[in-house]
Design a protein around this motif. Structure first.
Motif, mmCIF file in Angstrom:
data_model
loop_
_atom_site.group_PDB
_atom_site.id
_atom_site.type_symbol
_atom_site.label_atom_id
_atom_site.label_comp_id
_atom_site.label_asym_id
_atom_site.label_seq_id
_atom_site.Cartn_x
_atom_site.Cartn_y
_atom_site.Cartn_z
ATOM 1 N N ALA A 195 0.830 -1.209 0.000
ATOM 2 C CA ALA A 195 0.000 0.000 0.000
ATOM 3 C C ALA A 195 0.863 1.257 0.000
ATOM 4 N N SER B 195 3.828 1.561 -1.195
ATOM 5 C CA SER B 195 4.573 1.715 -2.450
ATOM 6 C C SER B 195 3.720 2.281 -3.580
ATOM 7 N N LEU B 196 2.398 2.382 -3.384
ATOM 8 C CA LEU B 196 1.546 2.926 -4.418
ATOM 9 C C LEU B 196 1.861 4.403 -4.666
ATOM 10 N N ARG B 197 2.341 5.097 -3.662
ATOM 11 C CA ARG B 197 2.641 6.518 -3.808
ATOM 12 C C ARG B 197 4.066 6.861 -3.384
#
Length: 577
Positions: free
Chosen positions: A519, A521-523
């Motif tokens: 989660a 690493s999504l942003r």
């Protein structure tokens, strides 16, 4: 390089902020010295008045007034000195603590923690004596000695010569001995630092020592260090013990000579009884401050020895000494998040770790570093954080060479979780607020939930204020690691560096943490060091390191086919048949 030898001028920067108070103290010292020097004259006047039948009331009243005024002024002066000394110690500890926290990481590698603690504690305490019984005792004593000597010369030059002959031998011995105190005091403080290091080592590893049945051996190590500190202290004590008897012998000899010769001169009519009594009082005012000045000189040498050790640390360049003051430029569009270009590195002890390492981490990607122990994976993260400087090559973040970026600006982009992530003594809240001091309770609880640690805040009525113990001892190893990750997630940095994030986790918590990392690493750009390949098989790119070199780069499936080392690691972890 030899350490810079410090002297009295090195004290001036420490005293500068107290110069107003010290000026007042200096004035009070001069006034009290003058009041003391007037008293023998008044005593002579009283005695001569009694002998001649003259009124003595005014002289007695003035004498009493001088005594009371001198006592009050001495009390005020001593209070101001004590306050200044405490302020000096506080200022020095603040300065030293700030500097210690900004030393290059390589300095912590070279030095023992206990010795650094000793410099902040014991050495700074010794500076107190420099002010309270050092500089001003010497200054005041000098004024008293000069004034008394002049008055004695006026009263009877012959008696003055007799007195000075009696004092010369003893004072010469005392001064000679005092000069050796500084070197021995430095040795004693160094031995104390070594003992503190031994105690710190034993306490920090208390569980391992107890489990290994090594209590007696460690106690013997501490005892040996304590014995060496004791022996060094005794060498200083023996020297100081010579100063007192030498001064006492000189004082007693001078008084006996003056009384003997002076009595003969009174009998011969050369001087009056009042002159002799005044001379003896002036001799007292000469001898007492002279002894105090000698003691102060010894204290000053001890303080300068402590200052030498303090300055040795303050002379070390801080980590940010070479940083440029200009703010960091924003990332350029399309630039990779992190690039290593032909990076080689060896630790200060000469051990080579990395050899011509190159790889690119695209912005927003998830990259894993894998390989056997000692391959240099954690060192790569340390170089990105700029804890150490590369031996050759360059590390770029957002397209900029990190050597051209202020460290604060660089680290504001990086979240970092160490392999043995420390938990600070204090509360759960204290640890979380370390990276996000303005976060409210809702943010803190959300961060804990992300790493499957929400129950920790509801375990006791204290909630976020529950104590975690020294080094997080009240938490399990997995909880400590997840708390460190939650702390880093709160910083909300664009690049996240994780060193073995799942090494202390069971299968259930590892799966939960993998979801949290996915989660995050999504942003964010994510660089993960891992021994457990199950944590990183879904990474966009995996960099395989061996003996400090990049031997393969690619996604999991590709590496299984092209990298024998990666395939071997995966086979051992049952990721392939």
């Amino acid at each position: 390089m030899a350490a810079r030898r410090v002297g009295l001028p090195a004290l001036l920067p420490y005293l500068r902020e107290h110069r107003g108070t010290l000026a007042v103290v200096g004035g009070l010292s001069l006034v009290t010295a003058g009041a003391a020097l007037v008293q023998p004259v008044l005593v002579r006047s009283v005695l001569d008045g009694i002998g001649a039948g003259r009124p003595i009331g005014a002289a007695v009243a003035l004498l009493i007034a001088l005594l009371l005024t001198g006592a009050a002024l001495n009390g005020a002066r001593d209070y101001l000195l004590q306050r200044t000394a405490e302020g000096l110690v506080l200022t020095t500890r603040r300065r030293l603590a700030r500097h210690l926290l900004r030393l290059p990481i390589a300095e912590y590698d070279r030095r023992r923690t206990g010795d650094l603690l000793s410099r902040v504690g014991a050495d700074t305490t010794l500076l107190r004596a420099v002010v309270t019984s050092g500089l001003f005792e010497i200054v005041t004593g000098t004024v008293m000695v000069i004034g008394a000597t002049v008055a004695m010369a006026v009263l009877d030059p012959l008696l003055l010569a007799v007195a000075l002959c009696g004092l010369a031998v003893g004072m010469g011995v005392a001064i000679t001995v005092s000069r050796r105190v500084r070197g021995l005091s430095e040795q004693a403080q160094a031995r104390l630092g070594e003992m503190t290091s031994a105690v710190e080592r034993a306490i920090s590893a208390a569980r391992t020592i107890r489990a290994s049945g090594a209590e007696e051996r460690e106690a013997a190590t501490v005892t040996r260090s304590a014995t060496e500190a004791y022996q060094a202290g005794m060498r200083v004590a023996r020297l100081r013990a010579l100063i007192g008897p030498a001064s006492a012998a000189a004082t007693q000899g001078a008084f006996l000579l003056v009384l003997g010769v002076g009595g003969a001169r009174v009998a011969a009519g050369a001087i009056s009884v009042g002159d002799l009594v005044a001379f003896v009082l002036f001799l007292f005012f000469l001898v007492l401050p002279l002894g105090q000045a000698l003691n102060a000189y010894t204290q000053l040498q001890t303080g300068l020895g402590a200052l030498q050790r303090i300055e040795e640390v303050l002379d070390l360049p801080s980590e940010t000494a070479g940083d440029r003051p200009a703010p960091a430029a924003p990332d350029r569009d399309g630039e990779p998040a992190v690039v290593l270009e032909h990076v080689s590195f060896g630790y200060p002890n000469g051990t080579p770790v990395l050899h011509d390492v190159s790889f690119t981490v695209p912005a927003g990607s998830r990259v894993a570093l894998v390989g056997p122990s000692g391959a240099g994976k954690s060192t790569v993260l340390a170089l990105i954080e700029r804890f150490y400087e590369t031996t050759s090559g360059a590390v770029r973040v957002g397209g900029a060479d990190i050597r051209q970026l202020p460290r604060d600006a660089l680290r504001a982009r990086l979240g970092y979780v160490e392999q043995e992530a420390p938990v600070l003594a204090g509360t759960l809240r204290d640890n979380l607020l370390l990276t996000a001091p303005g976060a409210d309770d809702r943010r803190l609880l959300d961060a804990l939930e992300q790493v499957n640690l929400g129950a920790l805040a509801t375990r006791t009525p204290d909630g976020l204020d529950v104590q975690v113990g020294e080094g997080g001892v009240l938490l399990s190893g997995g909880e400590r690691q997840r708390l460190a990750i939650a702390r880093t997630l709160l910083a909300d940095t664009p690049i996240l560096l994780l060193d073995e994030p799942t090494s202390n986790l069971d299968a259930r918590n590892e799966a939960a943490l993998r979801e949290a990392i996915a989660a995050a690493s999504l942003r964010r750009t994510l660089i993960v060091v891992a021994h457990r390949l199950s944590t990183v098989v879904d990474s966009d790119q995996i960099v395989v390191l061996e003996a400090g070199r990049v031997v393969a780069v690619g996604p999991h499936e590709q590496l299984l086919e092209t990298s024998p080392l990666y395939r071997e690691l995966a086979t051992h972890q049952l990721l392939v048949a």
